[in-house]
Design an enzyme around this catalytic site. Structure first.
Site, PDB file in Angstrom:
ATOM      1  CB  ALA A  34      -0.959   0.002   1.187  1.00 50.74           C
ATOM      2  CG  HIS A  36       2.616   6.127   1.914  1.00 44.83           C
ATOM      3  ND1 HIS A  36       3.856   6.554   2.334  1.00 44.83           N
ATOM      4  CD2 HIS A  36       2.155   5.314   2.892  1.00 44.83           C
ATOM      5  CE1 HIS A  36       4.116   6.062   3.512  1.00 44.83           C
ATOM      6  NE2 HIS A  36       3.110   5.278   3.894  1.00 44.83           N
ATOM      7  CG  HIS A  39       6.151   2.867   1.537  1.00 47.24           C
ATOM      8  ND1 HIS A  39       4.784   3.065   1.541  1.00 47.24           N
ATOM      9  CD2 HIS A  39       6.431   2.160   2.654  1.00 47.24           C
ATOM     10  CE1 HIS A  39       4.264   2.502   2.613  1.00 47.24           C
ATOM     11  NE2 HIS A  39       5.227   1.947   3.309  1.00 47.24           N
ATOM     12  CD  GLN A  63       5.002  -6.260  11.069  1.00 49.49           C
ATOM     13  OE1 GLN A  63       5.953  -6.768  10.489  1.00 49.49           O
ATOM     14  NE2 GLN A  63       4.849  -4.935  11.104  1.00 49.49           N
TER      15      GLN A  63
HETATM   16  O1  PAF Z   1       7.310  -0.832   8.708  1.00 51.68           O
HETATM   17  C1  PAF Z   1       6.834  -1.801   8.081  1.00 51.68           C
HETATM   18  O2  PAF Z   1       6.216  -1.651   7.035  1.00 51.68           O
HETATM   19  C2  PAF Z   1       7.010  -3.202   8.641  1.00 51.68           C
HETATM   20  O3  PAF Z   1       6.947  -3.200  10.028  1.00 51.68           O
HETATM   21  C3  PAF Z   1       8.267  -3.903   8.148  1.00 51.68           C
HETATM   22  C4  PAF Z   1       9.536  -3.179   8.592  1.00 51.68           C
HETATM   23  C5  PAF Z   1       8.259  -3.990   6.632  1.00 51.68           C
HETATM   24  C6  PAF Z   1       8.339  -5.322   8.715  1.00 51.68           C
HETATM   25  O4  PAF Z   1       7.226  -6.068   8.341  1.00 51.68           O
END
Ligand code: PAF
Length: 280
Positions: A34, A36, A39, A63
């Site tokens: 997703a 944006h 990133h 997570q």
């Molecule tokens: O920040 C994130 O998008 C996630 O926590 C990561 C670092 C990709 C680990 O899944």
């Protein structure tokens, strides 16, 4: 040429080995998709320091807590791949859950100290999930450097600790948070906000900024964070998970600004749990 998407560890490693054979530096940008501009800024930063940037998109089940948004988390692989190609990335690593966690998987990396408190209290197990998947991603890709946004500041501290403690041969680069014009930190979870909630959300950054100024003027963390919580609730947030002043390195609680500090907040607004932080 079509944009390369690697689905397996073997395919990713084969490509990285080719680049290494050509003497190229490789950067990894781990994400959950997703995508944006936050990133894409990581990708662009990566390109300043490496010849090839690969982004990973993996919505990591370990997570997320049982009542969190794993199922609802936005998944848009085709759009993400197009954005990455446009930003100059050389490929996307998008493993399945079984590629990442094959049957019998039994190892967890848990990091004491920096994982505790803040998001670690509200999301038990979250940082062990992050530390485990990030360690795997780093070992799978074997990059020279990996880039992470400072918006997830505690996560960045956890990852730095893992890399130091396990002697992982990679440089970790933290990149400042990218914000909307009104201060709201870019986040894939902003998509959960209704237009009314979106209008309330910038108060998060407004309160952090006011707190940083008052902390620099000598006020105590206890007084300031009590004030900040009231401000957020008055602005329309449903609840505040935490609002704290911590040491920028190591995240020990601070009562006054005696060393470089970070003010960190998590607050709930409708379906969204928003986090943010600023240096102080
Ligand atoms: O920040 C994130 O998008 C996630 O926590 C990561 C670092 C990709 C680990 O899944």
């Amino acid at each position: 040429m079509t944009f390369p998407i690697f689905r397996t560890v073997a395919a990713l490693r084969a490509q990285v080995a080719v680049w290494r054979g050509q003497g190229l530096r490789v950067a990894l940008v781990p994400t959950m998709g997703a995508l944006h501009d936050g990133h894409l800024t990581l990708v662009r930063q990566g390109l300043k320091k490496a010849d090839r940037v690969v982004a990973s998109v993996f919505v990591n089940p370990t997570q997320f807590g049982p009542n969190e948004d794993f199922a609802a988390y936005p998944r848009r692989e085709a759009e993400d791949a197009a954005l990455l190609a446009g930003a100059g990335a050389s490929g996307l690593y998008a493993p399945s859950v079984t590629e990442m966690y094959p049957s019998g998987f039994a190892t967890t990396i848990s990091v004491a100290g920096v994982s505790e408190g803040l998001c670690g209290t509200v999301r038990p197990g979250h940082f062990a999930g992050v530390a485990t998947v990030v360690t795997k991603l780093l070992l799978q890709a074997g990059p020279d450097l990996a880039l992470f946004g400072e918006k997830d500041y505690q996560q960045l501290q956890v990852i730095r600790r893992v890399v130091r403690d396990l002697d992982l041969p990679v440089q970790i680069e933290g990149v400042p948070t990218v914000r909307e014009a009104d201060g709201l930190a870019l986040s894939s979870r902003n998509a959960y906000l209704t237009p009314e909630q979106r209008a309330i959300a910038p108060a998060l950054h407004g309160v952090l900024t006011a707190l940083a100024e008052r902390l620099a003027a000598g006020e105590t963390a206890a007084v300031l964070t009590a004030w900040g919580r009231d401000q957020l609730l008055a602005a329309g947030f449903d609840s505040v998970d935490y609002l704290e002043v911590r040491a920028a390195e190591g995240l020990a609680p601070l009562e006054r600004r005696s060393e470089p500090a970070r003010i960190l907040v998590a607050a709930r607004l409708g379906k969204a749990r928003l986090i943010d932080n600023i240096p102080a």
